[in-house]
Design an enzyme around this catalytic site. Structure first.
Site, PDB file in Angstrom:
ATOM      1  N   LYS A 115       0.825  -1.211   0.000  1.00  0.00           N
ATOM      2  CA  LYS A 115       0.000   0.000   0.000  1.00  0.00           C
ATOM      3  C   LYS A 115       0.860   1.263   0.000  1.00  0.00           C
ATOM      4  O   LYS A 115       0.500   2.267  -0.616  1.00  0.00           O
ATOM      5  CB  LYS A 115      -0.943  -0.002   1.208  1.00  0.00           C
ATOM      6  CG  LYS A 115      -2.083  -1.004   1.069  1.00  0.00           C
ATOM      7  CD  LYS A 115      -3.168  -0.764   2.103  1.00  0.00           C
ATOM      8  CE  LYS A 115      -4.353  -1.676   1.828  1.00  0.00           C
ATOM      9  NZ  LYS A 115      -5.472  -1.435   2.749  1.00  0.00           N
ATOM     10  N   LYS A 197      -6.338 -11.442  -8.926  1.00  0.00           N
ATOM     11  CA  LYS A 197      -7.621 -11.519  -8.237  1.00  0.00           C
ATOM     12  C   LYS A 197      -8.557 -10.401  -8.711  1.00  0.00           C
ATOM     13  O   LYS A 197      -8.104  -9.282  -8.958  1.00  0.00           O
ATOM     14  CB  LYS A 197      -7.354 -11.387  -6.732  1.00  0.00           C
ATOM     15  CG  LYS A 197      -8.506 -11.770  -5.833  1.00  0.00           C
ATOM     16  CD  LYS A 197      -8.026 -11.727  -4.387  1.00  0.00           C
ATOM     17  CE  LYS A 197      -9.175 -11.803  -3.411  1.00  0.00           C
ATOM     18  NZ  LYS A 197      -8.716 -11.652  -2.022  1.00  0.00           N
ATOM     19  N   LYS A 200     -12.142  -4.634  -6.548  1.00  0.00           N
ATOM     20  CA  LYS A 200     -13.040  -3.486  -6.692  1.00  0.00           C
ATOM     21  C   LYS A 200     -12.270  -2.204  -7.008  1.00  0.00           C
ATOM     22  O   LYS A 200     -12.870  -1.205  -7.401  1.00  0.00           O
ATOM     23  CB  LYS A 200     -13.897  -3.306  -5.436  1.00  0.00           C
ATOM     24  CG  LYS A 200     -13.143  -3.162  -4.132  1.00  0.00           C
ATOM     25  CD  LYS A 200     -14.119  -3.154  -2.960  1.00  0.00           C
ATOM     26  CE  LYS A 200     -13.392  -3.086  -1.636  1.00  0.00           C
ATOM     27  NZ  LYS A 200     -14.294  -3.109  -0.488  1.00  0.00           N
TER      28      LYS A 200
END
Length: 334
Positions: A115, A197, A200
């Site tokens: 992140k 994967k 969203k």
């Protein structure tokens, strides 16, 4: 343990819109777990703040996510469905647990590194101590089990380490949570990069099926799904695109991989993609209809939010008071 049931805890962040992967991989399973466990399901809105959010947008997404939980079939009378930010014990326990967590442990968190690389202009302390808040989330409810994906295993491990360290100093305060290992469910991958994967936050709008996508959009996305130059519908690692479509089809229909291969034997990719798309449309329509119906029932949703917030606070504060007493904080005069 509450009564004769073990406690299960899980949460989702209120960022982005849930995908078919979130639904088949998590939300649909939560409904099945409701009969077996005393379940606490949170909207992890505090965790969402590690990345800058538009206030109006995050409020809407948090309300929509709550409504989706209920629309998908999570019974708010049977499960405790609540907003993390409405239970102040989460933030209070996180601060205390920060004092029992080592910098070296947090430095090893791979999700922080990932992140931080994505948000290099906003590497904040919340991003670094995120696993401690997650530990507080779990430990507040004395959770016995926590469903975790591969990307969350490290966070459960550090939760166990923190709880064990605290218990070693102060006695049997926290339940040490175990990973919930349920029936294996297929991982739903991106329609455009089937080795990744489904997410969203994917910038490619054709990569993910969003739960509130309309039928035409769903069919269009499946028609554009990446496959390969072969024409055979066969489940094999060297055909990740077809493998992903078969996984989606079998998850929804309940058919086996062998039954699916036989059903589409000799048929082309176009026909198969359309069949998968139509199956997904059929599965999501009742959820979407219920979601729009619940959006109009504001009084009902507000009522269950209030009731569940109070239930969550009751159990969370029991743990928090015990922890505060153990570390030597003066008890409130009630």
């Amino acid at each position: 343990m509450i009564g004769d049931k073990k406690v299960l805890y899980s949460a989702m962040q209120s960022t982005g819109t849930l995908t078919l992967g979130n639904y088949l991989g998590a939300l649909d399973n939560w409904i099945k777990l409701s009969n077996e466990y005393e379940c606490f399901y949170a909207i992890a809105d505090l965790h969402s703040l590690t990345v800058r959010q538009d206030p109006k947008d995050i409020r809407k997404r948090a309300k929509d996510l709550y409504t989706l939980y209920v629309a998908a079939g999570l019974d708010p009378e049977k499960n405790c469905i609540y907003y993390q930010s409405h239970v102040s014990a989460h933030a209070e326990l996180a601060w205390i647990l920060n004092c029992f967590t080592y910098m070296g442990e947090l430095n090893r968190m791979t999700q922080f590194k990932d992140k931080a690389a994505k948000h290099s202009d906003n590497i904040n302390a919340g991003l670094f101590t995120y696993p401690v808040l997650m530990a507080a989330d779990i430990l507040l409810y004395q959770a016995d089990v926590v469903p975790v994906g591969a990307d969350q295993k490290q966070h459960l491990e550090i939760t166990r380490d923190i709880a064990g360290r605290f218990n070693g100093i102060y006695g049997d305060v926290f339940t040490i949570p175990e990973a919930y290992i349920g029936k294996s469910t297929a991982k739903i991958m991106s329609l455009q990069e089937p080795t990744k994967k489904m997410s969203k936050s994917d910038e490619n709008v054709n990569a993910s099926i969003l739960l509130m996508d309309d039928p035409d959009t769903i069919i269009r996305k499946f028609k554009r799904a990446v496959t390969d130059s072969d024409r055979e519908i066969r489940y094999t690692d060297d055909k990740p695109g077809i493998q992903n479509l078969i996984n989606i089809y079998t998850c929804i229909t309940g058919k086996t991989i062998e039954e699916t291969e036989k059903e589409f034997d000799g048929k082309g990719y176009g026909e198969f993609k359309l069949a998968v798309g139509e199956t997904v449309v059929g599965r999501l329509k009742p959820l979407q209809d219920k979601f729009y119906e619940l959006q109009k029932e504001k009084d009902y949703i507000n009522h269950v939010i209030k009731e569940n917030d109070e239930k969550a606070a009751y159990f969370a504060n029991k743990t928090l008071r015990k922890v505060q007493k153990k570390v030597g904080l003066i008890e409130k005069i009630r």
